[in-house]
Design an enzyme around this catalytic site. Sequence first.
Site, PDB file in Angstrom:
ATOM      1  N   ARG A  78      -9.011   0.044 -16.691  1.00 28.28           N
ATOM      2  CA  ARG A  78      -8.935  -1.325 -17.225  1.00 28.28           C
ATOM      3  C   ARG A  78     -10.201  -2.026 -16.769  1.00 28.28           C
ATOM      4  NH1 ARG A  78      -3.824  -5.367 -17.124  1.00 28.28           N
ATOM      5  NH2 ARG A  78      -3.357  -3.963 -18.848  1.00 28.28           N
ATOM      6  N   HIS A  97      -6.848  -3.176 -26.554  1.00 22.17           N
ATOM      7  CA  HIS A  97      -5.730  -2.750 -25.712  1.00 22.17           C
ATOM      8  C   HIS A  97      -4.940  -1.721 -26.520  1.00 22.17           C
ATOM      9  CE1 HIS A  97      -2.977  -2.647 -22.517  1.00 22.17           C
ATOM     10  NE2 HIS A  97      -2.471  -3.860 -22.549  1.00 22.17           N
ATOM     11  N   GLN A 145      -1.259  -0.706 -25.737  1.00 21.50           N
ATOM     12  CA  GLN A 145      -0.298  -1.738 -26.119  1.00 21.50           C
ATOM     13  C   GLN A 145       0.066  -1.608 -27.600  1.00 21.50           C
ATOM     14  OE1 GLN A 145       0.926  -4.302 -23.877  1.00 21.50           O
ATOM     15  NE2 GLN A 145       2.404  -4.319 -25.544  1.00 21.50           N
ATOM     16  N   ASP A 203       0.499 -13.758 -27.780  1.00 20.50           N
ATOM     17  CA  ASP A 203      -0.085 -13.339 -26.494  1.00 20.50           C
ATOM     18  C   ASP A 203      -0.673 -14.599 -25.849  1.00 20.50           C
ATOM     19  OD1 ASP A 203      -1.216 -11.897 -24.376  1.00 20.50           O
ATOM     20  OD2 ASP A 203      -2.830 -11.014 -25.565  1.00 20.50           O
ATOM     21  N   CYS A 211       3.106  -9.057 -25.655  1.00 19.88           N
ATOM     22  CA  CYS A 211       2.727  -7.903 -24.815  1.00 19.88           C
ATOM     23  C   CYS A 211       3.055  -8.144 -23.352  1.00 19.88           C
ATOM     24  CB  CYS A 211       1.251  -7.596 -25.005  1.00 19.88           C
ATOM     25  SG  CYS A 211       0.187  -8.992 -24.591  1.00 19.88           S
ATOM     26  N   ARG A 233       6.136   1.129 -23.388  1.00 20.31           N
ATOM     27  CA  ARG A 233       4.819   1.498 -22.844  1.00 20.31           C
ATOM     28  C   ARG A 233       4.958   2.814 -22.062  1.00 20.31           C
ATOM     29  NH1 ARG A 233       1.086  -2.504 -21.713  1.00 20.31           N
ATOM     30  NH2 ARG A 233      -0.255  -0.731 -21.216  1.00 20.31           N
TER      31      ARG A 233
HETATM   32  N1  NVA Z   1      -4.867 -10.571 -23.947  1.00 18.26           N
HETATM   33  C1  NVA Z   1      -4.332 -10.375 -22.606  1.00 18.26           C
HETATM   34  C2  NVA Z   1      -3.435  -9.194 -22.588  1.00 18.26           C
HETATM   35  C3  NVA Z   1      -2.809  -8.883 -21.252  1.00 18.26           C
HETATM   36  C4  NVA Z   1      -1.963  -7.659 -21.275  1.00 18.26           C
HETATM   37  C5  NVA Z   1      -5.478 -10.242 -21.615  1.00 18.26           C
HETATM   38  O1  NVA Z   1      -6.447  -9.543 -21.912  1.00 18.26           O
HETATM   39  O2  NVA Z   1      -5.404 -10.864 -20.555  1.00 18.26           O
HETATM   40  N1   CP Z   2       0.898  -5.775 -21.314  1.00 21.75           N
HETATM   41  C1   CP Z   2       0.165  -5.340 -20.258  1.00 21.75           C
HETATM   42  O1   CP Z   2      -0.779  -4.557 -20.386  1.00 21.75           O
HETATM   43  O2   CP Z   2       0.612  -5.809 -19.065  1.00 21.75           O
HETATM   44  P1   CP Z   2      -0.152  -5.696 -17.660  1.00 21.75           P
HETATM   45  O3   CP Z   2      -1.374  -6.555 -17.762  1.00 21.75           O
HETATM   46  O4   CP Z   2       0.837  -6.182 -16.644  1.00 21.75           O
HETATM   47  O5   CP Z   2      -0.539  -4.256 -17.453  1.00 21.75           O
END
Ligand code: NVA
Ligand code: CP
Length: 314
Positions: free
Chosen positions: A108, A135, A138, A229, A269, A297
């Site tokens: 990540r 993502h 997801q 989201d 998500c 997931r």
């Molecule tokens: N759009 C959000 C998704 C988190 C799972 C982010 O990138 O923070």
């Molecule tokens: N939806 C998701 O990826 O959650 P986290 O940021 O908690 O991993």
Amino acid sequence: MTGKRNLRHFVTVADLNDDEVGRVYQTAAETKAHVKKGLHTNALAGRTLGMIFEKPSMRTRMSFETAMVQAGGHAIDIRGEEIGLGKRESVKDVALVMSRYVDAIVARTFAHRRIEALARYAEVPVVNGLSDYAHPCQALADVFTIREKLGSLDGVHLVFVGDGNNVARSLAMLCPRFGMKFTLAAPKGYEFDTAFHEKLAKTLGFDPDIRAARDPRQAVREAHVVYTDVWASMGQESEAEKRKQLFRPYQVNGELMRNAPHGALVMHCLPAHRGDEISDEIIDGDQSIVYDQAENRLHVQKGLLFFLLGVEEI
Ligand code: NVA
Ligand code: CP
């Protein structure tokens, strides 16, 4: 370990073709049924997953680690700042050295190009566990969840209400491949850019049914799924206050959902900012499938790991 010749990555949803997504879903459905019966497999015995997180995570980290453990394998996670990816050590060296220890890497990162660089140098599969651009895990799990709930995907209209972010992009890249319609209802300046639309049509090889809307009430009128989201993603915290004002009319609440067809599903998500992009009444209500979505997931990523690691039998 995976030989370089057959090496596959999952950096965006475009890295799997339709048949391969089908195979991942088949394995996910089988392993999900297995787990529900209290059974576990040893299909990943002796395998290790290495995970790098430059940003916080709960679902991604726990679901990948649980997937490994349930299949007899093991996972190690390490914070980006500990590695000093690109600072203490080059991305290339991290990719090459990790490839000598682990069987697959989940990362990540803030910048999408960092995941791309990891995938370029790694000698084991690299999975994007979220970047500022995409993502894919997801979206992969979400489409599986929609199919599970609605039985089929053809003609299903997903309306994403809010920011045209990493999650929205990945859904827009995957949904049209299964005959789904996708609408993004976003304020001015937060839509997909032209480059994304052009790249998407080119990658898909057909003109996808992707629409842009300004008015969320109008947009949800024919929605089978209303998705939202956070308004400010990780890394955009300094814009949070400004975005809060701008996105206020895009809150998924009871009033908005009265414009949607009866029985439309609500997805998020997670993590959710209750009271901002979604109201308590909706996230806790009958239309919400957010926890089933989060659970999947685990199952879908397990299916993905089996595919990337060449496991045929669960
Ligand atoms: N759009 C959000 C998704 C988190 C799972 C982010 O990138 O923070
Ligand atoms: N939806 C998701 O990826 O959650 P986290 O940021 O908690 O991993």
